[in-house]
Motif scaffolding. Structure first.
Motif, PDB file in Angstrom:
ATOM      1  N   TYR A 112       3.295  -1.851  -6.562  1.00  0.00           N
ATOM      2  CA  TYR A 112       2.221  -0.845  -6.484  1.00  0.00           C
ATOM      3  C   TYR A 112       1.175  -1.243  -5.445  1.00  0.00           C
ATOM      4  N   ILE A 113       0.915  -0.319  -4.527  1.00  0.00           N
ATOM      5  CA  ILE A 113      -0.136  -0.489  -3.527  1.00  0.00           C
ATOM      6  C   ILE A 113      -1.188   0.592  -3.765  1.00  0.00           C
ATOM      7  N   SER A 114      -2.435   0.181  -3.873  1.00  0.00           N
ATOM      8  CA  SER A 114      -3.531   1.133  -4.060  1.00  0.00           C
ATOM      9  C   SER A 114      -4.124   1.499  -2.703  1.00  0.00           C
ATOM     10  N   THR A 115      -4.321   2.794  -2.487  1.00  0.00           N
ATOM     11  CA  THR A 115      -4.897   3.261  -1.223  1.00  0.00           C
ATOM     12  C   THR A 115      -6.406   3.443  -1.322  1.00  0.00           C
ATOM     13  N   THR A 116      -6.953   3.257  -2.520  1.00  0.00           N
ATOM     14  CA  THR A 116      -8.405   3.311  -2.722  1.00  0.00           C
ATOM     15  C   THR A 116      -8.847   2.079  -3.496  1.00  0.00           C
ATOM     16  N   LYS A 117     -10.107   1.704  -3.322  1.00  0.00           N
ATOM     17  CA  LYS A 117     -10.624   0.540  -4.035  1.00  0.00           C
ATOM     18  C   LYS A 117     -10.927   0.944  -5.472  1.00  0.00           C
ATOM     19  N   TYR A 127      -4.471  -3.674  -2.964  1.00  0.00           N
ATOM     20  CA  TYR A 127      -5.294  -2.710  -2.230  1.00  0.00           C
ATOM     21  C   TYR A 127      -5.165  -2.931  -0.733  1.00  0.00           C
ATOM     22  N   ILE A 128      -4.772  -1.879  -0.012  1.00  0.00           N
ATOM     23  CA  ILE A 128      -4.702  -1.916   1.450  1.00  0.00           C
ATOM     24  C   ILE A 128      -5.621  -0.831   2.008  1.00  0.00           C
ATOM     25  N   LYS A 129      -6.586  -1.244   2.824  1.00  0.00           N
ATOM     26  CA  LYS A 129      -7.591  -0.309   3.344  1.00  0.00           C
ATOM     27  C   LYS A 129      -7.006   0.657   4.366  1.00  0.00           C
ATOM     28  N   LYS A 130      -6.151   0.130   5.233  1.00  0.00           N
ATOM     29  CA  LYS A 130      -5.641   0.949   6.332  1.00  0.00           C
ATOM     30  C   LYS A 130      -4.553   1.909   5.859  1.00  0.00           C
ATOM     31  N   GLU A 131      -4.428   3.021   6.568  1.00  0.00           N
ATOM     32  CA  GLU A 131      -3.429   4.029   6.203  1.00  0.00           C
ATOM     33  C   GLU A 131      -2.025   3.538   6.550  1.00  0.00           C
ATOM     34  N   LEU A 132      -1.111   3.756   5.625  1.00  0.00           N
ATOM     35  CA  LEU A 132       0.282   3.351   5.811  1.00  0.00           C
ATOM     36  C   LEU A 132       1.149   4.564   6.114  1.00  0.00           C
ATOM     37  N   ASP A 133       2.097   4.379   7.028  1.00  0.00           N
ATOM     38  CA  ASP A 133       3.020   5.448   7.411  1.00  0.00           C
ATOM     39  C   ASP A 133       4.221   5.393   6.457  1.00  0.00           C
ATOM     40  N   LEU A 134       4.168   6.222   5.422  1.00  0.00           N
ATOM     41  CA  LEU A 134       5.181   6.192   4.373  1.00  0.00           C
ATOM     42  C   LEU A 134       6.563   6.594   4.890  1.00  0.00           C
ATOM     43  N   ASN A 177      -3.304   7.967  -5.938  1.00  0.00           N
ATOM     44  CA  ASN A 177      -3.827   6.954  -5.020  1.00  0.00           C
ATOM     45  C   ASN A 177      -2.960   5.699  -4.958  1.00  0.00           C
ATOM     46  N   LEU A 178      -1.749   5.799  -5.495  1.00  0.00           N
ATOM     47  CA  LEU A 178      -0.849   4.654  -5.480  1.00  0.00           C
ATOM     48  C   LEU A 178       0.391   4.942  -4.640  1.00  0.00           C
ATOM     49  N   LEU A 179       0.815   3.946  -3.878  1.00  0.00           N
ATOM     50  CA  LEU A 179       2.116   3.984  -3.226  1.00  0.00           C
ATOM     51  C   LEU A 179       3.031   3.088  -4.054  1.00  0.00           C
ATOM     52  N   VAL A 180       4.144   3.646  -4.501  1.00  0.00           N
ATOM     53  CA  VAL A 180       5.039   2.919  -5.409  1.00  0.00           C
ATOM     54  C   VAL A 180       6.381   2.681  -4.728  1.00  0.00           C
ATOM     55  N   PHE A 181       6.750   1.414  -4.624  1.00  0.00           N
ATOM     56  CA  PHE A 181       8.042   1.040  -4.061  1.00  0.00           C
ATOM     57  C   PHE A 181       8.976   0.663  -5.197  1.00  0.00           C
ATOM     58  N   THR A 182      10.128   1.327  -5.271  1.00  0.00           N
ATOM     59  CA  THR A 182      11.135   1.027  -6.289  1.00  0.00           C
ATOM     60  C   THR A 182      12.367   0.463  -5.610  1.00  0.00           C
ATOM     61  N   ALA A 225      10.330 -12.506   8.992  1.00  0.00           N
ATOM     62  CA  ALA A 225       9.924 -11.389   8.133  1.00  0.00           C
ATOM     63  C   ALA A 225       8.421 -11.414   7.892  1.00  0.00           C
ATOM     64  N   GLY A 226       7.913 -10.373   7.254  1.00  0.00           N
ATOM     65  CA  GLY A 226       6.487 -10.275   6.974  1.00  0.00           C
ATOM     66  C   GLY A 226       6.056 -11.220   5.871  1.00  0.00           C
ATOM     67  N   LYS A 227       4.758 -11.345   5.690  1.00  0.00           N
ATOM     68  CA  LYS A 227       4.230 -12.230   4.643  1.00  0.00           C
ATOM     69  C   LYS A 227       4.518 -11.639   3.266  1.00  0.00           C
ATOM     70  N   SER A 228       4.529 -12.494   2.269  1.00  0.00           N
ATOM     71  CA  SER A 228       4.706 -12.029   0.898  1.00  0.00           C
ATOM     72  C   SER A 228       3.408 -11.406   0.400  1.00  0.00           C
ATOM     73  N   VAL A 229       3.505 -10.225  -0.181  1.00  0.00           N
ATOM     74  CA  VAL A 229       2.322  -9.561  -0.721  1.00  0.00           C
ATOM     75  C   VAL A 229       1.949 -10.184  -2.067  1.00  0.00           C
ATOM     76  N   ASP A 230       0.764  -9.855  -2.559  1.00  0.00           N
ATOM     77  CA  ASP A 230       0.259 -10.427  -3.804  1.00  0.00           C
ATOM     78  C   ASP A 230       1.190 -10.149  -4.979  1.00  0.00           C
ATOM     79  N   ALA A 231       1.312 -11.131  -5.856  1.00  0.00           N
ATOM     80  CA  ALA A 231       2.189 -11.005  -7.027  1.00  0.00           C
ATOM     81  C   ALA A 231       1.701  -9.938  -7.998  1.00  0.00           C
ATOM     82  N   LYS A 232       0.395  -9.704  -8.045  1.00  0.00           N
ATOM     83  CA  LYS A 232      -0.168  -8.830  -9.074  1.00  0.00           C
ATOM     84  C   LYS A 232       0.326  -7.388  -9.012  1.00  0.00           C
ATOM     85  N   GLY A 233       0.865  -6.958  -7.875  1.00  0.00           N
ATOM     86  CA  GLY A 233       1.340  -5.584  -7.761  1.00  0.00           C
ATOM     87  C   GLY A 233       2.800  -5.412  -8.131  1.00  0.00           C
ATOM     88  N   LEU A 234       3.472  -6.512  -8.522  1.00  0.00           N
ATOM     89  CA  LEU A 234       4.917  -6.475  -8.760  1.00  0.00           C
ATOM     90  C   LEU A 234       5.249  -6.447 -10.247  1.00  0.00           C
TER      91      LEU A 234
END
Length: 247
Positions: A112-117, A127-134, A177-182, A225-234
């Motif tokens: 889960y990625i939050s697009t708002t604080k 939480y990611i401040k910048k807009e993501l291209d889904l 306000n959530l982007l959900v990756f399954t 590859a990219g960095k590992s994102v925070d564990a709390k969203g998984l």
């Protein structure tokens, strides 16, 4: 007699699922509750080991008992003994050769990625401040289904014999306000989902091209590859088994 325990837990308070020295784990917490319930040591085997801070809406563990039990009564007793961060969803008997880890045919995670604080979801989303291209992120996610070897997304020091995983589903969707990756696969490597999400985020931020994912996977190099994102969203959300294990 073998039983499956269907568990859920908030990973914030734990150093992952697996028992380890000098750190509180979900497995240790569950075995302590079982020891009180049965007045003797009862070991459990989990479907997999989630890392520190990762949550589970469903993790299956098995245990062996000498005689048949009242499943609902044990569920109630364990939920009384366990801390608020751990819950037993259900308990059911399975065949003697059913194994929580090795009999599983698929596992599903959500990130889960939050697009708002949002202070109310801060513990369970990134939480990611910048807009993501889904759209770009989903184009890249489809590429994952064409590969088997995912060494580039695995933690460097790990004791696996193979880096092959069969990913059957990978998709992003927006829910308010959530982007959900399954993502669903037969198995996952340590840190794999968080590394995949981190890479897809860089594609969504236009730091990487969609086509770069081919090069990253084929490199078999974690540093590409990219960095590992925070564990709390998984969240581990589902573990699937063949119906043949049921009694």
């Amino acid at each position: 007699m073998r039983y499956f325990l269907d568990l859920a837990y908030d990973g914030s308070a734990f150093h992952g699922w697996q028992i380890q020295p000098n750190a509180i784990s979900v497995q240790e917490t569950l075995e302590k509750a079982l020891a009180v319930a049965f007045q003797k040591k009862i070991g459990v085997v989990g479907a997999g080991r989630t890392d520190t801070g990762v949550h589970a809406k469903q993790l299956i563990a098995h245990l062996d008992l000498e005689k048949q039990i009242d499943e609902r009564q044990l569920q109630f007793k364990l939920n009384t003994l366990l801390p608020d961060e751990v819950g037993v969803n259900s308990i059911y008997r399975v065949k003697e050769d059913a194994h929580a880890r090795f009999t599983a045919i698929a596992r599903e995670y959500k990130y889960y990625i939050s697009t708002t604080k949002d202070p109310f979801s801060n513990s369970y989303s990134y939480y990611i401040k910048k807009e993501l291209d889904l759209q770009r992120m989903n184009e890249a996610a489809k590429i994952l289904l064409n590969y088997k070897d995912f060494k580039c997304f695995s933690k460097s020091k790990t004791d696996v014999f193979t880096y092959n995983c069969a990913i059957s589903f990978a998709n992003w969707e927006q829910k308010d306000n959530l982007l959900v990756f399954t993502i669903k696969a037969d198995r996952f490597l340590r840190n794999m989902v968080r590394a995949i999400v981190g890479t897809l985020v860089e594609i969504g931020l236009h730091k990487l091209k969609v086509e770069d994912l081919y090069t990253i996977i084929e490199s078999r190099n974690r540093s590409k590859a990219g960095k590992s994102v925070d564990a709390k969203g998984l969240f581990l959300t589902k573990v699937e088994y063949p119906n043949s294990i049921l009694i």
